[in-house]
Design a protein around this motif. Structure first.
Motif, PDB file in Angstrom:
ATOM      1  N   MET A   1       0.830  -1.212   0.000  1.00 34.71           N
ATOM      2  CA  MET A   1       0.000   0.000   0.000  1.00 34.71           C
ATOM      3  C   MET A   1       0.864   1.262   0.000  1.00 34.71           C
ATOM      4  SD  MET A   1      -2.990   1.319  -0.113  1.00 34.71           S
ATOM      5  CE  MET A   1      -4.044  -0.088   0.255  1.00 34.71           C
ATOM      6  N   PHE A   2       1.946   1.233   0.806  1.00 33.37           N
ATOM      7  CA  PHE A   2       2.844   2.396   0.866  1.00 33.37           C
ATOM      8  C   PHE A   2       3.463   2.664  -0.502  1.00 33.37           C
ATOM      9  CE2 PHE A   2       7.124   4.166   1.525  1.00 33.37           C
ATOM     10  CZ  PHE A   2       6.769   5.373   2.138  1.00 33.37           C
ATOM     11  N   GLU A   3       3.784   1.581  -1.216  1.00 31.50           N
ATOM     12  CA  GLU A   3       4.374   1.723  -2.544  1.00 31.50           C
ATOM     13  C   GLU A   3       3.433   2.483  -3.481  1.00 31.50           C
ATOM     14  OE1 GLU A   3       6.594  -1.278  -5.613  1.00 31.50           O
ATOM     15  OE2 GLU A   3       4.547  -1.836  -4.996  1.00 31.50           O
ATOM     16  N   TYR A   4       2.154   2.190  -3.415  1.00 29.75           N
ATOM     17  CA  TYR A   4       1.193   2.847  -4.297  1.00 29.75           C
ATOM     18  C   TYR A   4       0.951   4.300  -3.878  1.00 29.75           C
ATOM     19  CZ  TYR A   4       0.312  -1.779  -6.199  1.00 29.75           C
ATOM     20  OH  TYR A   4       0.459  -3.009  -6.806  1.00 29.75           O
ATOM     21  N   LEU A   5       1.078   4.577  -2.578  1.00 28.06           N
ATOM     22  CA  LEU A   5       0.966   5.959  -2.110  1.00 28.06           C
ATOM     23  C   LEU A   5       2.118   6.791  -2.667  1.00 28.06           C
ATOM     24  CD1 LEU A   5      -0.313   8.158  -0.371  1.00 28.06           C
ATOM     25  CD2 LEU A   5       1.041   7.304   1.581  1.00 28.06           C
ATOM     26  N   VAL A   6       3.321   6.223  -2.614  1.00 28.96           N
ATOM     27  CA  VAL A   6       4.490   6.900  -3.180  1.00 28.96           C
ATOM     28  C   VAL A   6       4.305   7.105  -4.690  1.00 28.96           C
ATOM     29  CG1 VAL A   6       6.965   6.706  -3.643  1.00 28.96           C
ATOM     30  CG2 VAL A   6       6.057   6.023  -1.411  1.00 28.96           C
ATOM     31  N   ALA A   7       3.779   6.074  -5.358  1.00 29.52           N
ATOM     32  CA  ALA A   7       3.554   6.159  -6.801  1.00 29.52           C
ATOM     33  C   ALA A   7       2.553   7.266  -7.126  1.00 29.52           C
ATOM     34  CB  ALA A   7       3.035   4.820  -7.335  1.00 29.52           C
ATOM     35  N   PHE A   8       1.504   7.391  -6.305  1.00 30.66           N
ATOM     36  CA  PHE A   8       0.512   8.443  -6.528  1.00 30.66           C
ATOM     37  C   PHE A   8       1.145   9.822  -6.403  1.00 30.66           C
ATOM     38  CE2 PHE A   8      -2.475  11.516  -4.744  1.00 30.66           C
ATOM     39  CZ  PHE A   8      -3.480  11.495  -5.697  1.00 30.66           C
ATOM     40  N   ILE A   9       1.972  10.021  -5.386  1.00 28.43           N
ATOM     41  CA  ILE A   9       2.620  11.316  -5.161  1.00 28.43           C
ATOM     42  C   ILE A   9       3.559  11.649  -6.322  1.00 28.43           C
ATOM     43  CG2 ILE A   9       4.230  12.581  -3.676  1.00 28.43           C
ATOM     44  CD1 ILE A   9       3.080  10.966  -1.313  1.00 28.43           C
ATOM     45  N   ILE A  10       4.304  10.645  -6.787  1.00 29.04           N
ATOM     46  CA  ILE A  10       5.218  10.861  -7.909  1.00 29.04           C
ATOM     47  C   ILE A  10       4.440  11.202  -9.174  1.00 29.04           C
ATOM     48  CG2 ILE A  10       6.836   9.695  -9.460  1.00 29.04           C
ATOM     49  CD1 ILE A  10       7.875   8.181  -7.022  1.00 29.04           C
ATOM     50  N   ALA A  11       3.357  10.467  -9.420  1.00 26.90           N
ATOM     51  CA  ALA A  11       2.537  10.730 -10.600  1.00 26.90           C
ATOM     52  C   ALA A  11       1.920  12.115 -10.535  1.00 26.90           C
ATOM     53  CB  ALA A  11       1.438   9.677 -10.720  1.00 26.90           C
ATOM     54  N   LEU A  12       1.521  12.525  -9.341  1.00 25.00           N
ATOM     55  CA  LEU A  12       0.960  13.865  -9.150  1.00 25.00           C
ATOM     56  C   LEU A  12       1.994  14.919  -9.556  1.00 25.00           C
ATOM     57  CD1 LEU A  12      -1.508  15.462  -7.903  1.00 25.00           C
ATOM     58  CD2 LEU A  12      -0.165  15.541  -5.795  1.00 25.00           C
ATOM     59  N   GLY A  13       3.236  14.735  -9.086  1.00 27.37           N
ATOM     60  CA  GLY A  13       4.310  15.659  -9.437  1.00 27.37           C
ATOM     61  C   GLY A  13       4.606  15.652 -10.923  1.00 27.37           C
ATOM     62  N   CYS A  14       4.607  14.463 -11.522  1.00 29.60           N
ATOM     63  CA  CYS A  14       4.862  14.351 -12.967  1.00 29.60           C
ATOM     64  C   CYS A  14       3.778  15.075 -13.760  1.00 29.60           C
ATOM     65  CB  CYS A  14       4.905  12.880 -13.383  1.00 29.60           C
ATOM     66  SG  CYS A  14       6.338  11.966 -12.769  1.00 29.60           S
ATOM     67  N   GLY A  15       2.532  14.945 -13.305  1.00 29.84           N
ATOM     68  CA  GLY A  15       1.428  15.608 -13.996  1.00 29.84           C
ATOM     69  C   GLY A  15       1.551  17.117 -13.937  1.00 29.84           C
ATOM     70  N   ILE A  16       1.954  17.632 -12.776  1.00 23.71           N
ATOM     71  CA  ILE A  16       2.136  19.074 -12.627  1.00 23.71           C
ATOM     72  C   ILE A  16       3.243  19.575 -13.549  1.00 23.71           C
ATOM     73  CG2 ILE A  16       2.878  20.890 -11.039  1.00 23.71           C
ATOM     74  CD1 ILE A  16       1.545  19.294  -8.786  1.00 23.71           C
ATOM     75  N   VAL A  17       4.380  18.869 -13.521  1.00 19.56           N
ATOM     76  CA  VAL A  17       5.522  19.264 -14.357  1.00 19.56           C
ATOM     77  C   VAL A  17       5.144  19.225 -15.836  1.00 19.56           C
ATOM     78  CG1 VAL A  17       7.829  18.580 -15.117  1.00 19.56           C
ATOM     79  CG2 VAL A  17       7.257  18.550 -12.687  1.00 19.56           C
ATOM     80  N   SER A  18       4.430  18.188 -16.238  1.00 22.72           N
ATOM     81  CA  SER A  18       4.040  18.044 -17.643  1.00 22.72           C
ATOM     82  C   SER A  18       3.189  19.213 -18.106  1.00 22.72           C
ATOM     83  CB  SER A  18       3.270  16.737 -17.842  1.00 22.72           C
ATOM     84  OG  SER A  18       4.077  15.630 -17.484  1.00 22.72           O
ATOM     85  N   ALA A  19       2.268  19.650 -17.249  1.00 22.40           N
ATOM     86  CA  ALA A  19       1.402  20.773 -17.612  1.00 22.40           C
ATOM     87  C   ALA A  19       2.186  22.077 -17.689  1.00 22.40           C
ATOM     88  CB  ALA A  19       0.268  20.905 -16.595  1.00 22.40           C
ATOM     89  N   VAL A  20       3.150  22.245 -16.780  1.00 22.49           N
ATOM     90  CA  VAL A  20       3.924  23.486 -16.744  1.00 22.49           C
ATOM     91  C   VAL A  20       4.803  23.636 -17.978  1.00 22.49           C
ATOM     92  CG1 VAL A  20       5.763  24.725 -15.528  1.00 22.49           C
ATOM     93  CG2 VAL A  20       3.896  23.673 -14.237  1.00 22.49           C
ATOM     94  N   ILE A  21       5.438  22.542 -18.413  1.00 23.42           N
ATOM     95  CA  ILE A  21       6.369  22.642 -19.538  1.00 23.42           C
ATOM     96  C   ILE A  21       5.735  22.256 -20.868  1.00 23.42           C
ATOM     97  CG2 ILE A  21       8.366  22.249 -18.074  1.00 23.42           C
ATOM     98  CD1 ILE A  21       8.470  19.411 -18.968  1.00 23.42           C
ATOM     99  N   GLY A  22       4.489  21.802 -20.840  1.00 23.46           N
ATOM    100  CA  GLY A  22       3.759  21.593 -22.081  1.00 23.46           C
ATOM    101  C   GLY A  22       4.033  20.303 -22.809  1.00 23.46           C
ATOM    102  N   LEU A  23       4.519  19.260 -22.100  1.00 22.54           N
ATOM    103  CA  LEU A  23       4.745  17.964 -22.742  1.00 22.54           C
ATOM    104  C   LEU A  23       3.892  16.904 -22.051  1.00 22.54           C
ATOM    105  CD1 LEU A  23       8.614  18.086 -23.284  1.00 22.54           C
ATOM    106  CD2 LEU A  23       6.817  18.540 -24.948  1.00 22.54           C
ATOM    107  N   GLY A  24       3.734  15.760 -22.717  1.00 22.39           N
ATOM    108  CA  GLY A  24       2.764  14.768 -22.270  1.00 22.39           C
ATOM    109  C   GLY A  24       3.048  14.070 -20.967  1.00 22.39           C
ATOM    110  N   GLY A  25       4.321  13.860 -20.618  1.00 21.32           N
ATOM    111  CA  GLY A  25       4.624  13.225 -19.345  1.00 21.32           C
ATOM    112  C   GLY A  25       5.290  11.875 -19.443  1.00 21.32           C
ATOM    113  N   GLY A  26       5.255  11.248 -20.618  1.00 20.76           N
ATOM    114  CA  GLY A  26       5.855   9.930 -20.751  1.00 20.76           C
ATOM    115  C   GLY A  26       7.344   9.916 -20.479  1.00 20.76           C
ATOM    116  N   PHE A  27       8.009  11.043 -20.727  1.00 18.79           N
ATOM    117  CA  PHE A  27       9.447  11.127 -20.487  1.00 18.79           C
ATOM    118  C   PHE A  27       9.760  11.060 -18.995  1.00 18.79           C
ATOM    119  CE2 PHE A  27       7.829  15.375 -20.238  1.00 18.79           C
ATOM    120  CZ  PHE A  27       8.571  16.004 -19.249  1.00 18.79           C
TER     121      PHE A  27
END
Length: 267
Positions: free
Chosen positions: A1-27
């Motif tokens: 469960m902790f692993e998925y919580l960490v994954a959610f937080i990382i994905a949240l950060g990736c989504g924010i960064v992707s929106a700020v710089i205008g790329l999809g996020g796969g990188f």
């Protein structure tokens, strides 16, 4: 469960960064899934492409409300991008993971160059056959009224973006955005149109990856929810952030990620 919580937080950060710089996020999705959660490269790529369906749909919803999506351009790019996304995703089943890492690393380097050197463009304009006027789809105050958009340019770079997206699990945005900018599409329109185009590309490619058993459903759910929420937050953060500084920071970060991925296959 902790692993998925960490994954959610990382994905949240990736989504924010992707929106700020205008790329999809796969990188960002692929390296984090591969390094932090030990998914093999092919599964990380397939999962990444499926997650991008969430982020691109979320971003497109807001871009649609802002009137930034150029649907005529997107509808021309979608067919070749979808076709070649499927081709690219099928090819991964028969290609050694080290070759895929090499291709992905090259893509990261190209993206980093684009972030660090704003004037850097590695997409020549392809101009043959019929064209249409950009001013017919973009308000006249946003661009030159005589700018012509060649159908050939959209078809070729749509195919290249789809193939690269399928091969690497990225969105293809690193191809679409600069390719559209090259022919005179204003950057915020290019980003919005790219995100809409990515929906079909990512959906088709991820279905192919799923058929090959190369998607992790638990991480798809966690990353999908986190990244979609992050993309929404990113649209707010983007208006309050110095984009140039962010692009420089992540340009350097991507070079480091590319080197790490290469070293992981060599050592």
């Amino acid at each position: 469960m902790f692993e998925y919580l960490v994954a959610f937080i990382i994905a949240l950060g990736c989504g924010i960064v992707s929106a700020v710089i205008g790329l999809g996020g796969g990188f960002l999705f692929v390296p984090t899934l591969n390094f932090l959660f030990n998914l093999d490269v092919k599964t990380a790529m397939g999962t990444s492409l499926a997650v991008i369906v969430f982020t691109s749909f979320t971003a497109s919803f807001w871009y649609h409300r802002q009137g930034k999506i150029l649907y005529k351009i997107a509808l021309i790019m979608i067919p070749p991008s979808v076709l070649f996304s499927v081709i690219g995703s099928v090819i991964t089943h028969y290609v050694d993971a080290r070759i895929l890492v090499g291709i992905f690393s090259v893509v990261l380097f190209l993206i980093s160059f684009e972030m660090l050197i704003p004037a850097f463009r590695f997409f020549p304009e392809i101009r043959f056959g019929p064209s249409f006027m950009l001013s017919a789809t973009v308000p006249s105050h946003e661009t030159q009224p005589v700018t012509l958009v060649p159908y050939s340019h959209l078809l070729v770079w749509g195919a290249v973006g789809g193939l690269l997206g399928g091969l690497t699990g990225t969105s293809g945005g690193t191809i679409f955005v600069p390719a559209l900018a090259t022919i005179g599409v204003p950057m915020h329109y290019a980003i919005a149109t790219s995100m809409f185009t990515i929906i079909a590309l990512a959906l088709a490619g991820s279905i192919s990856y799923a058929a090959l058993g190369q998607i992790s459903l638990p991480f798809l759910i966690v990353y999908g929810i986190g990244a979609a929420l992050g993309a929404c937050l990113g649209t707010v953060v983007a208006t309050r952030t110095n984009e140039l500084q962010v692009r420089r920071i992540f340009g350097v970060l991507l070079i480091c990620m590319a080197l790490l991925m290469i070293s992981s296959q060599v050592l």
